[in-house]
Each structure stands twice: as structure tokens, then as C-alpha cells.
Motif scaffolding. Structure first.
Motif, PDB file in Angstrom:
ATOM      1  N   PHE A 131       0.783  -1.237   0.000  1.00 13.58           N
ATOM      2  CA  PHE A 131       0.000   0.000   0.000  1.00 13.58           C
ATOM      3  C   PHE A 131       0.816   1.288   0.000  1.00 13.58           C
ATOM      4  N   VAL A 132       2.143   1.191   0.095  1.00 14.95           N
ATOM      5  CA  VAL A 132       2.949   2.406   0.206  1.00 14.95           C
ATOM      6  C   VAL A 132       2.929   3.215  -1.086  1.00 14.95           C
ATOM      7  N   THR A 133       2.710   2.562  -2.213  1.00 12.22           N
ATOM      8  CA  THR A 133       2.457   3.260  -3.471  1.00 12.22           C
ATOM      9  C   THR A 133       1.153   2.732  -4.058  1.00 12.22           C
ATOM     10  N   GLU A 134       0.577   3.499  -4.976  1.00 14.13           N
ATOM     11  CA  GLU A 134      -0.770   3.234  -5.478  1.00 14.13           C
ATOM     12  C   GLU A 134      -0.927   1.835  -6.069  1.00 14.13           C
ATOM     13  N   ASN A 135      -0.001   1.408  -6.914  1.00 11.26           N
ATOM     14  CA  ASN A 135      -0.143   0.141  -7.627  1.00 11.26           C
ATOM     15  C   ASN A 135       0.986  -0.829  -7.295  1.00 11.26           C
ATOM     16  N   LYS A 161      -6.163   0.033   7.562  1.00 10.94           N
ATOM     17  CA  LYS A 161      -6.122   1.503   7.595  1.00 10.94           C
ATOM     18  C   LYS A 161      -6.367   2.035   9.003  1.00 10.94           C
ATOM     19  N   ILE A 162      -7.283   1.401   9.722  1.00  7.92           N
ATOM     20  CA  ILE A 162      -7.572   1.846  11.091  1.00  7.92           C
ATOM     21  C   ILE A 162      -6.370   1.585  11.994  1.00  7.92           C
ATOM     22  N   ILE A 163      -5.762   0.414  11.852  1.00  7.76           N
ATOM     23  CA  ILE A 163      -4.572   0.094  12.649  1.00  7.76           C
ATOM     24  C   ILE A 163      -3.428   1.040  12.283  1.00  7.76           C
ATOM     25  N   SER A 164      -3.280   1.319  10.996  1.00 11.13           N
ATOM     26  CA  SER A 164      -2.253   2.265  10.533  1.00 11.13           C
ATOM     27  C   SER A 164      -2.450   3.636  11.169  1.00 11.13           C
ATOM     28  N   SER A 165      -3.701   4.083  11.223  1.00 10.06           N
ATOM     29  CA  SER A 165      -4.000   5.395  11.818  1.00 10.06           C
ATOM     30  C   SER A 165      -3.698   5.409  13.315  1.00 10.06           C
ATOM     31  N   THR A 166      -3.932   4.287  13.978  1.00  8.14           N
ATOM     32  CA  THR A 166      -3.633   4.194  15.410  1.00  8.14           C
ATOM     33  C   THR A 166      -2.130   4.309  15.650  1.00  8.14           C
ATOM     34  N   ILE A 167      -1.331   3.599  14.842  1.00  5.93           N
ATOM     35  CA  ILE A 167       0.132   3.694  14.968  1.00  5.93           C
ATOM     36  C   ILE A 167       0.599   5.118  14.683  1.00  5.93           C
ATOM     37  N   ILE A 211       2.758   3.946   8.844  1.00 12.36           N
ATOM     38  CA  ILE A 211       3.077   2.643   8.258  1.00 12.36           C
ATOM     39  C   ILE A 211       1.807   2.184   7.545  1.00 12.36           C
ATOM     40  N   TYR A 212       1.905   1.914   6.259  1.00 13.14           N
ATOM     41  CA  TYR A 212       0.717   1.619   5.465  1.00 13.14           C
ATOM     42  C   TYR A 212       0.326   0.145   5.527  1.00 13.14           C
ATOM     43  N   ASP A 213       1.280  -0.753   5.369  1.00 15.03           N
ATOM     44  CA  ASP A 213       0.961  -2.183   5.376  1.00 15.03           C
ATOM     45  C   ASP A 213       1.352  -2.775   6.730  1.00 15.03           C
ATOM     46  N   VAL A 261       6.117  -3.769  -2.693  1.00 12.90           N
ATOM     47  CA  VAL A 261       6.276  -5.141  -3.183  1.00 12.90           C
ATOM     48  C   VAL A 261       4.942  -5.627  -3.731  1.00 12.90           C
ATOM     49  N   ALA A 262       4.992  -6.588  -4.621  1.00 11.42           N
ATOM     50  CA  ALA A 262       3.782  -7.253  -5.096  1.00 11.42           C
ATOM     51  C   ALA A 262       3.588  -8.533  -4.299  1.00 11.42           C
ATOM     52  N   MET A 263       2.351  -8.816  -3.955  1.00 11.59           N
ATOM     53  CA  MET A 263       2.026 -10.065  -3.258  1.00 11.59           C
ATOM     54  C   MET A 263       0.969 -10.818  -4.041  1.00 11.59           C
ATOM     55  N   ARG A 264       0.853 -12.106  -3.721  1.00 14.98           N
ATOM     56  CA  ARG A 264      -0.095 -12.972  -4.397  1.00 14.98           C
ATOM     57  C   ARG A 264      -1.091 -13.523  -3.385  1.00 14.98           C
ATOM     58  N   GLU A 265      -2.189 -14.064  -3.867  1.00 16.73           N
ATOM     59  CA  GLU A 265      -3.125 -14.738  -2.965  1.00 16.73           C
ATOM     60  C   GLU A 265      -2.480 -16.004  -2.440  1.00 16.73           C
ATOM     61  N   ARG A 266      -2.829 -16.355  -1.197  1.00 16.43           N
ATOM     62  CA  ARG A 266      -2.268 -17.585  -0.639  1.00 16.43           C
ATOM     63  C   ARG A 266      -2.703 -18.773  -1.480  1.00 16.43           C
TER      64      ARG A 266
END
Length: 242
Positions: free
Chosen positions: A122-126, A141-147, A155-157, A202-207
Motif C-alpha cells: 500500500f505504500v504506493t498506489e499500484n 487503515k484503522i490500525i495504521s492510523s492508530t500507529i 506505516i501503510y501495510d 512489493v507485489a504479493m499474491r493470494e495464498r
């Protein structure tokens, strides 16, 4: 690359993906002449995860009791500290992470620009096509806002399990690591202690198999407990460091 690097792979019932995950790393090492060591931490799996690792000569530590993600990862950090690794990379055993992005995560540490690096969707758009469910993203996003509220750093992710630590943090995590909600809590703790924490895209994949440690029906419960833990942990940390 002269640094001694360990990839810590916590695994609980990952028989569907653990062999492919480790093979990808070995193939990457062979192709690019890298020297990433692998250590799977089998968290008392009830499936064939341990048998697959042993049958394919994959280095594995088998825990006698299920310690959860925090205990499994700390076992890896203890090993990294004991065997004097320079960098430890946390890496999921479910096929979500892409070894090609490991370089992006360790480069800031090698170049002494960061102590701890988080691979972020999430640190960059795509940064990544796969970003998890909408409900999970709202929780992040809520946890990020709390930090951010506690540390003044965004911290976005916050729940990313694709992370790298330098030698100082390996030692710290080997001695003390949260059993529950380890990613958001350690992210915040490191910032409060003055370490240089960086996010890289980074790019991630579905488990590819198994079940996430954060089940869908537990999302609201998980988020509330993380926020409460962050507030308590953060106030305690501010007192210690203030």
C-alpha cells in the motif's frame, strides 16, 4: 553480496505451498547467485508440512507445541542471532510472497539507510494487484492510523509478514517478541525506540493453500484487540523511552 542472510518461514499446515515456496527461493539463489539461507519453523502442523520439509532436505525446526505466529517467528530470530546472521527476512510459507522482491527489502539495510524494512502493498498506489479483502483493508487503515496517532509516523501495510531486520533488531527480537499481533506491535515499538523503519513497495499474491491466521470471522475482534494492544503498548513504550 557478503552479508549472511536468513529467510525465516513460519509454517502451520502449509502442505499445499511450502515446497513450492522453498523451491522458488532455491531457484532464485541458483539463477542470481544469491546466498539466502532458508529456515522453516513448523509450528506443530497437523498436516504433512514437516514431512515435506524433511523429505526434500529443507532446513526445518519442528516446534513441540503450537506457539502461534509470534512464537514461531521468534524461534527463527533466535536461530538467526545464535548463528550470527547479518539480516533476517520474514517470509510467509503460503505462497503470497515473491522472492524477487527480497532484494528491495534488504537493500536499504545493506546500504545502512534503514534498520528494519517492511514490504508493503500500500505504500504506493499500484504496488501490488493483490491487496486482500475490502474488510481487511479497512482494518489495516484503522490500525495504521492508530500507529500514526501514537508515533507520528505512517506505516501503510501494518500486517505485512514480508519484513527484514538488521543485526541489532535480530538480537532484540530474539530476546523479546510479541506472541500476539506481532507485526503491528513490533512496527510501532521499533519506531518508538528510534529505529529507522522503512516501507518499500512489493507485489504479493493470494495464498495458495492453508488458512490465514486472521480468519474472516475474527476480523472485527482482531482489529479491536490490536488497537487496544497498540494503545497499551504505546503508552508503556512512551514512558520507557521518555
Amino acid at each position: 553480496m557478503n552479508e549472511k542472510i536468513l529467510i525465516i518461514i513460519p509454517a502451520y499446515n502449509e502442505e499445499a505451498s511450502i515446497l513450492k515456496t522453498c523451491k522458488e527461493i532455491y531457484e532464485y539463489n541458483s539463477k542470481y547467485k544469491t546466498n539466502y539461507d532458508i529456515l522453516v519453523i513448523d509450528d506443530c502442523s497437523t498436516d504433512s508440512t514437516l514431512k515435506i520439509c524433511k523429505g526434500n532436505d529443507i532446513p526445518v525446526i519442528s516446534l513441540v507445541h503450537n506457539l502461534g505466529i509470534g512464537g514461531a517467528v521468534q524461534t527463527g530470530y533466535k536461530y538467526a542471532y545464535e548463528y550470527n546472521y547479518d539480516i533476517a527476512i520474514q517470509y510467509d510459507g503460503d505462497g503470497q510472497h515473491n522472492i524477487e522482491y527480497a532484494k528491495n527489502i534488504i537493500d536499504p539495510i545493506i546500504n545502512e539507510k534503514s534498520d528494519f524494512v517492511i514490504g508493503s502493498r500500500f505504500v504506493t498506489e499500484n504496488a501490488s494487484e493483490f491487496k486482500s479483502s475490502a474488510a481487511r483493508r479497512i482494518g489495516i487503515k484503522i490500525i495504521s492510523s492508530t500507529i500514526h496517532l501514537i508515533t507520528k509516523k505512517r506505516i501503510y501495510d501494518v500486517t505485512s509478514g514480508f519484513r527484514a531486520a538488521n543485526k541489532k533488531i535480530i538480537k532484540m527480537f530474539a530476546q523479546d517478541y510479541p506472541v500476539e499481533y506481532p507485526e503491528p506491535l513490533t512496527n510501532m515499538d521499533l519506531i518508538l525506540k528510534g529505529y529507522n523503519v522503512k516501507e518499500v513497495p512489493v507485489a504479493m499474491r493470494e495464498r495458495e493453500g492453508g488458512v490465514s491466521s486472521i480468519r474472516a470471522w475474527k476480523n472485527a475482534y482482531y482489529m479491536i484487540n490490536v488497537i487496544l494492544s497498540l494503545l497499551v503498548f504505546g503508552l508503556r513504550g512512551k514512558r520507557k523511552n521518555g
